[in-house]
Design an enzyme around this catalytic site. Structure first.
Site, short mmCIF file in Angstrom:
data_model
loop_
_atom_site.label_atom_id
_atom_site.label_comp_id
_atom_site.label_asym_id
_atom_site.label_seq_id
_atom_site.Cartn_x
_atom_site.Cartn_y
_atom_site.Cartn_z
CG ASP A 32 31.94 40.83 40.57
OD1 ASP A 32 32.62 41.03 39.69
OD2 ASP A 32 32.28 40.19 41.75
CG ASN A 88 39.68 42.35 33.80
OD1 ASN A 88 40.39 43.13 33.81
ND2 ASN A 88 39.01 41.68 34.80
N GLY A 94 43.41 38.97 32.72
CA GLY A 94 42.71 38.45 33.94
C GLY A 94 41.25 37.96 33.80
CD GLN A 95 37.12 37.36 29.24
OE1 GLN A 95 38.04 37.77 28.42
NE2 GLN A 95 35.93 37.35 28.86
CG HIS A 101 32.58 40.55 32.13
ND1 HIS A 101 33.17 39.38 31.70
CD2 HIS A 101 33.41 40.72 33.14
CE1 HIS A 101 34.15 38.77 32.32
NE2 HIS A 101 34.52 39.73 33.34
CG LEU A 102 32.03 46.89 29.52
CD1 LEU A 102 30.88 46.06 28.62
CD2 LEU A 102 32.21 48.33 29.10
P1 AMP Z 1 36.74 38.62 35.31
O1 AMP Z 1 37.67 38.23 35.97
O2 AMP Z 1 37.02 40.00 34.64
O3 AMP Z 1 36.15 37.52 34.23
O4 AMP Z 1 35.49 38.98 36.02
C1 AMP Z 1 34.42 38.21 36.38
C2 AMP Z 1 33.69 38.78 37.36
O5 AMP Z 1 32.42 37.77 37.63
C3 AMP Z 1 34.23 38.49 38.82
O6 AMP Z 1 34.55 40.01 39.46
C4 AMP Z 1 33.49 37.72 39.51
O7 AMP Z 1 33.39 38.05 40.87
C5 AMP Z 1 32.09 37.95 38.97
N1 AMP Z 1 31.13 36.67 39.17
C6 AMP Z 1 31.32 35.46 38.96
N2 AMP Z 1 30.26 34.69 39.16
C7 AMP Z 1 29.39 35.73 39.35
C8 AMP Z 1 27.84 35.73 39.76
N3 AMP Z 1 27.36 34.36 40.00
N4 AMP Z 1 27.25 36.70 40.06
C9 AMP Z 1 27.94 38.07 39.88
N5 AMP Z 1 29.29 37.98 39.90
C10 AMP Z 1 29.83 36.94 39.32
#
Ligand code: AMP
Length: 115
Positions: A32, A88, A94-95, A101-102
């Site tokens: 992440d 999420n 909170g998505q 994604h997990l």
């Molecule tokens: P969510 O809030 O569950 O949708 O999580 C999305 C996650 O993706 C967050 O923890 C972000 O930090 C992560 N994220 C967004 N863009 C990237 C990226 N380019 N590379 C790696 N992680 C990312």
């Protein structure tokens, strides 16, 4: 961007860089970009499924594969003392990225409730 065209699609296609820790035919795992724990890894299906709530019975095997991928990746990065897995789903969940994604979170004891 369509609902299924996200930053994660670009990572799958290697159009933007990511710190990839695991890949197979169906799934990809990468660090992440904004880690919430010492170890924070995202596991995604390569198939563009926007969220858990969109999964159907034909996705049964993929869903199982993603969970087993979490287990495999956690072992790979030596989260031997445990870890948390988070999905999420939708705005109240909170998505922020509309590609299922997990989250694997570890490297410290997790708090509960998560908030
Ligand atoms: P969510 O809030 O569950 O949708 O999580 C999305 C996650 O993706 C967050 O923890 C972000 O930090 C992560 N994220 C967004 N863009 C990237 C990226 N380019 N590379 C790696 N992680 C990312």
């Amino acid at each position: 961007m369509s609902e299924t065209e996200t930053i994660f699609s670009k990572i799958i296609r290697r159009e933007i860089p990511a710190d990839i820790v695991y890949e197979d035919d169906l799934a990809l795992a990468f660090k992440d970009i904004n880690p919430q724990a010492p170890v924070h890894i995202i596991v995604i299906p390569k198939q563009p499924l926007a969220k858990l709530a969109d999964a159907e019975s034909q996705d049964h095997a993929l869903m199982g594969h993603l969970l087993l991928t979490v287990k495999r990746v956690a072992k790979l990065v030596e989260l031997n003392n445990g870890y948390r897995v988070v999905i999420n789903n939708g705005p109240d969940g909170g998505q922020t990225v509309n590609h299922l994604h997990l989250h694997i979170l570890g490297g410290r004891p997790m708090l509960w409730p998560p908030g």
